[in-house]
Design an enzyme around this catalytic site. Sequence first.
Site, PDB file in Angstrom:
ATOM      1  CG  HIS A  68      -1.824   0.853   1.517  1.00  0.00           C
ATOM      2  ND1 HIS A  68      -1.749   2.426   1.743  1.00  0.00           N
ATOM      3  CD2 HIS A  68      -3.146   0.785   1.250  1.00  0.00           C
ATOM      4  CE1 HIS A  68      -2.754   2.794   1.664  1.00  0.00           C
ATOM      5  NE2 HIS A  68      -3.731   2.218   1.448  1.00  0.00           N
ATOM      6  CG  ASP A  97       0.472  -2.026   5.980  1.00  0.00           C
ATOM      7  OD1 ASP A  97      -0.377  -2.185   6.800  1.00  0.00           O
ATOM      8  OD2 ASP A  97       0.315  -1.460   5.204  1.00  0.00           O
ATOM      9  CD  GLN A 105      -6.726  -4.562   4.508  1.00  0.00           C
ATOM     10  OE1 GLN A 105      -7.828  -5.093   4.719  1.00  0.00           O
ATOM     11  NE2 GLN A 105      -7.332  -3.205   3.877  1.00  0.00           N
ATOM     12  CE  LYS A 119      -7.359   0.012   6.360  1.00  0.00           C
ATOM     13  NZ  LYS A 119      -8.178   0.456   5.054  1.00  0.00           N
ATOM     14  CB  CYS A 150      -3.735   3.396  -1.712  1.00  0.00           C
ATOM     15  SG  CYS A 150      -5.220   4.339  -1.358  1.00  0.00           S
TER      16      CYS A 150
HETATM   17  N1  PMP Z   1      -1.862  -0.371   4.357  1.00  0.00           N
HETATM   18  C1  PMP Z   1      -2.802  -1.414   4.047  1.00  0.00           C
HETATM   19  C2  PMP Z   1      -2.391  -2.826   3.722  1.00  0.00           C
HETATM   20  C3  PMP Z   1      -4.063  -0.800   3.985  1.00  0.00           C
HETATM   21  O1  PMP Z   1      -4.933  -1.674   3.530  1.00  0.00           O
HETATM   22  C4  PMP Z   1      -4.183   0.575   4.288  1.00  0.00           C
HETATM   23  C5  PMP Z   1      -5.872   1.077   4.199  1.00  0.00           C
HETATM   24  N2  PMP Z   1      -6.191   1.022   2.944  1.00  0.00           N
HETATM   25  C6  PMP Z   1      -3.487   1.318   4.760  1.00  0.00           C
HETATM   26  C7  PMP Z   1      -2.062   0.737   5.116  1.00  0.00           C
HETATM   27  C8  PMP Z   1      -3.688   2.639   5.336  1.00  0.00           C
HETATM   28  O2  PMP Z   1      -4.527   2.518   6.337  1.00  0.00           O
HETATM   29  P1  PMP Z   1      -5.064   4.036   7.072  1.00  0.00           P
HETATM   30  O3  PMP Z   1      -5.601   4.893   5.825  1.00  0.00           O
HETATM   31  O4  PMP Z   1      -6.019   3.711   7.775  1.00  0.00           O
HETATM   32  O5  PMP Z   1      -3.823   4.668   7.577  1.00  0.00           O
END
Ligand code: PMP
Length: 406
Positions: A118, A195, A198, A221, A360
């Site tokens: 991401h 990270d 998920q 999430k 993203c």
């Molecule tokens: N890493 C991953 C794998 C994600 O899925 C996401 C959210 N889509 C993020 C980072 C970023 O999370 P946040 O927008 O809550 O900071």
Amino acid sequence: MMSALSRSDFPLLAASPRLVYLDSAATTQKPRAVLDAIRDFYESDNANPHRGAYALSVRATQRYHDARARVAKFLGVSDTDCLIFTRGTTESLNLVAASWGRANVRAGDEIVVTGAEHHANFVPWQQLAIETGARFRICELTADGAIDLDRLRAMLGSKTKVVAFAHVSNVLGTIAPVREIVELAHGVGAIAVCDGAQAAPHLTVRFDASGVDFFAASGHKMLGPMGIGVLAGRRALLDAMPPFLTGGDMIEFVEDEHSTWNRLPHKFEAGTPNAAGAVGLAAAVGVLERVGMDAVRAHELALVGAAYRRLAAIDGVRIYGPGPEDRSGVLSFNVGDVHPHDLATILDSHHVCIRAGHHCAQPLMRRLGVSATARASFYVYNDDADIDALVNGVMAAREMFSRVGA
Ligand code: PMP
């Protein structure tokens, strides 16, 4: 298939019986227990934590403190002070890249990420590399989108300072072999940054046992509110790191010329904290604990497996990532030449919410050779009827576009 939780536990879903919510990888719906906890904090215990000598402020401080302990326990963090509240995964990873990174990464060093990251676990490292003159390296994936451990092993060496990877891919649903990655990173003296955005909502996370040096996750999430997340880190690393943000609460003494820092976790929590968010996240963790993470996982596996098989049987559907047995509750796909945005719009007219776009993860999209995908993601409140609605919507879209194309 029974839902792990009922739609009636989620006021938004209860109020919209026809809504089919399949975008939990973006954000989850909030159970009543979480909304009640936030409201209760503001109605009963609202004051600025750590600031006042009066009983109400002490109560607010205690609730914030209890929330930290509860979330730390859920994530397997035994040293509660090493669980820092942030705004979310993005801020947590930026904190590590900025604070640990600037103190430890020099020109000529190497930072390794994977091709599935991401942007939140890609851009901060890329920017750190640009600022410091370090080399930013991307470990390519296997054909089905998994982390290629042989390739990773071959890339690592004495110059490697960081290996940053997603525990679970938000596009492919791939689950990373955390232990192996940590061993490879530590074998060359690098830190492993995970990270977990998920992962924390879907899998049992044991931070202490995992060996990772930093773990980031987002409350929203995992049934919690937006604007609250966590960074778990090893005490020795956190203690040695300079602060990320500076200001109130994070200081020990402020002299005219210089300042000294508060102890953990406060050193990394400048300013008024999102105490209500932390209380809400603790309530979310309580809900997940009551369901049980094994049950959450089993429920998702059943749903994603059924959805995978039914979508794969539709002519023209291409699903990205591993097979149905081996993935998290995320399903990215394309339907012939139908643009994912058009697909999402048609599905929306069937009351089905999916995500469409690059998720993203533009570097991953380039590697998949697409500009965008559709993505359906499942969670505790989904059931078989939601899969029926998804499949019917996809068939309708396919039908509509084959007529347009004819
Ligand atoms: N890493 C991953 C794998 C994600 O899925 C996401 C959210 N889509 C993020 C980072 C970023 O999370 P946040 O927008 O809550 O900071």
